[in-house]
Design a protein around this motif. Structure first.
Motif, PDB file in Angstrom:
ATOM      1  N   CYS A  85       0.837  -1.193   0.000  1.00 15.66           N
ATOM      2  CA  CYS A  85       0.000   0.000   0.000  1.00 15.66           C
ATOM      3  C   CYS A  85       0.875   1.247   0.000  1.00 15.66           C
ATOM      4  N   HIS A  87       0.226   3.998   1.309  1.00 20.37           N
ATOM      5  CA  HIS A  87      -0.017   4.804   2.504  1.00 20.37           C
ATOM      6  C   HIS A  87       1.088   4.567   3.527  1.00 20.37           C
ATOM      7  N   TRP A 110      -7.393   2.214   2.010  1.00 23.79           N
ATOM      8  CA  TRP A 110      -7.054   2.847   0.733  1.00 23.79           C
ATOM      9  C   TRP A 110      -7.440   1.856  -0.367  1.00 23.79           C
ATOM     10  N   LEU A 118      -5.034   4.787  -7.439  1.00 22.04           N
ATOM     11  CA  LEU A 118      -5.667   5.039  -6.152  1.00 22.04           C
ATOM     12  C   LEU A 118      -7.011   5.735  -6.383  1.00 22.04           C
ATOM     13  N   ALA A 121      -9.086   7.381  -0.654  1.00 22.49           N
ATOM     14  CA  ALA A 121      -8.208   7.494   0.512  1.00 22.49           C
ATOM     15  C   ALA A 121      -8.825   8.529   1.446  1.00 22.49           C
ATOM     16  N   MET A 124      -7.508  12.476   3.945  1.00 22.07           N
ATOM     17  CA  MET A 124      -6.180  12.892   3.491  1.00 22.07           C
ATOM     18  C   MET A 124      -6.126  14.375   3.108  1.00 22.07           C
ATOM     19  N   LYS A 130      -4.296  12.006  -5.380  1.00 26.85           N
ATOM     20  CA  LYS A 130      -4.357  10.537  -5.498  1.00 26.85           C
ATOM     21  C   LYS A 130      -3.496  10.036  -6.650  1.00 26.85           C
TER      22      LYS A 130
END
Length: 432
Positions: A85, A87, A110, A118, A121, A124, A130
């Motif tokens: 991921c 993130h 996510w 992506l 999310a 954020m 993204k």
């Protein structure tokens, strides 16, 4: 990674025509080098197209510390991503196989589409872009249904040579229209190079593989001629010549191509007649599946062998395909993954029986596992020293070792020790 002076010295003094020095098989330092210089820089065969037959189907492959996610997208294209991921690095898919609509991180949800973009999310902020956090792609090539990946930023460009040579050989067998009828993973307690060396010769076959040699001609993979066998070998050579002409007249390329040692993406292929009824690698040499592959109308089409550097070999027959992929786990452990494929419309219990389909290679794999493990015990002995290869039966083993040492030498002598030679077809020569 930095190549130590000791390893550089071993590369320098490797004796042509002989097995490798013991640390090449037993050292964790060399194992780490193999993962970086070989398995993170070259095209590695890891899957077959029928592993992910439908949109949303996925599989994961582990190469050292890297987990790779292979998925078929909504447009039916096969893609590969790092299974990480964007993130906080959580692993996205933990199962070996499955099916999904989107790729959702189990940690903070996510969400990525099957193209790796992506899509979602939460929390954020408005300034979050993204588009800058798509999944990291992995290079993927689909060769007539065989899936190769490369972790390098710039993969070897000579895969195009491999593709141009091999597609005419492989496409008639219709691998993309097959299904995986059986799959078995074996962990061999031996170094991956011993596994590959064992595969690249049949010196040991008559004494160790009674099931496999039912359908394989004794002279098919190298033999020293003598007064006792001259007549039989001449007869075999004539059979190969005649059948090759017949097959090529049917638009089935069959002649040997050997690029094992002179290409970065080395490979070899040849179609050879099978013994007995000559149809398939089974216990009676007859087809294991009544539903033939592709558009084949006859069963006795021999066996097409296809080998790639550094980690795979495959046998294509009229009725089924057997695919082998090798992945190092440590200096002394290797994963050998075998898959048996039949036509996707073949019905188990009617057209084929799994036990019959897999009998020869289940036995052969177990026998080879024991041989590799005997070899691993031997190379770690204080009495071991590199021994000579047979020039008649082990020439392809030498080509594997020549390729391997050449790739290590190229890596060690690249200024940043971090890139594969992707320019031209020749492997960079190594010093003596």
């Amino acid at each position: 990674m930095k190549v130590s002076a000791d390893v550089r010295a071993m590369i320098e003094r490797r004796k042509k025509g002989h097995t490798l020095a013991a640390p090449f098989y037993a050292s964790e330092e060399v194992h780490a080098l193999d993962m970086d210089a070989i398995f993170r820089r070259h095209w590695i065969q890891v899957a077959v197209e029928p592993d992910v037959p439908e949109a949303g189907d996925y599989m994961t492959v582990e190469l050292g510390n890297d987990s790779i996610l292979i998925v078929r997208d909504d447009d039916m294209q096969i893609r590969a991503f790092h299974n990480v991921c964007r993130h906080r690095g959580a692993r996205l898919c933990s199962s070996e196989k499955g099916s999904l609509g989107n790729i959702v991180c189990p940690y903070h949800s996510w969400t990525y589409n099957l193209n790796g973009d992506l899509m979602f999310a939460e929390h954020m902020g408005e300034q979050f872009d993204k588009c800058k956090h798509s999944l990291k792609r992995v290079h993927l090539e689909n060769l007539a249904g065989l899936i190769f990946i490369c972790l390098a930023e710039t993969p070897p460009a000579d895969f195009a040579v491999l593709r141009a040579s091999m597609e005419p050989y492989l496409l008639p067998h219709g691998l993309a229209d097959c299904k995986v009828a059986a799959a078995i993973d074996i962990i061999e307690k031996g170094n991956w190079k011993l596994t590959m060396e064992n595969n690249r010769e049949c010196y040991h076959c008559v004494a160790n593989h009674p099931e496999l040699t039912i359908s394989l001609y004794e002279y098919g993979f190298g033999y020293q001629r003598s007064a006792d066998n001259e007549e039989a070998m001449a007869a075999f050579d004539k059979t190969v010549e005649e059948r090759t002409k017949q097959w090529e007249a049917m638009n089935l390329p069959s002649k040997e191509i050997d690029r094992l040692a002179d290409l970065v993406s080395g490979f070899r292929t040849q179609r050879l007649p099978l013994d007995r009824s000559g149809e398939s690698q089974t216990m009676d040499a007859k087809v294991a599946s009544k539903k033939l592959l592709g558009g084949f109308q006859q069963a006795d089409l021999g066996g097409l062998s296809f080998w790639t550097q550094p980690n795979s070999w495959h046998h294509f027959m009229s009725d089924h395909i057997v695919s082998f992929s090798v992945i190092p786990l440590s200096a002394g452990e290797t994963l050998v993954r075998t898959k048996w494929l039949v036509h996707k419309d073949a019905k188990e219990g009617i057209d084929y029986n799994v036990d019959n389909l897999t009998a020869v290679w289940r036995a052969t794999n177990d026998q080879d596992r024991a041989l590799v493990e005997f070899s691993q015990l031997g190379v770690t002995s204080s009495a071991y020293e590199p021994g000579p290869y047979s020039p008649f039966t082990e020439g392809l083993v030498e080509k594997f070792c020549e390729w391997y040492i050449g790739r290590l030498d190229d890596y060690a002598n690249t200024p940043d020790e971090a890139s594969v030679n992707t320019h031209g077809e020749k492997v960079v020569s190594f010093k003596r």
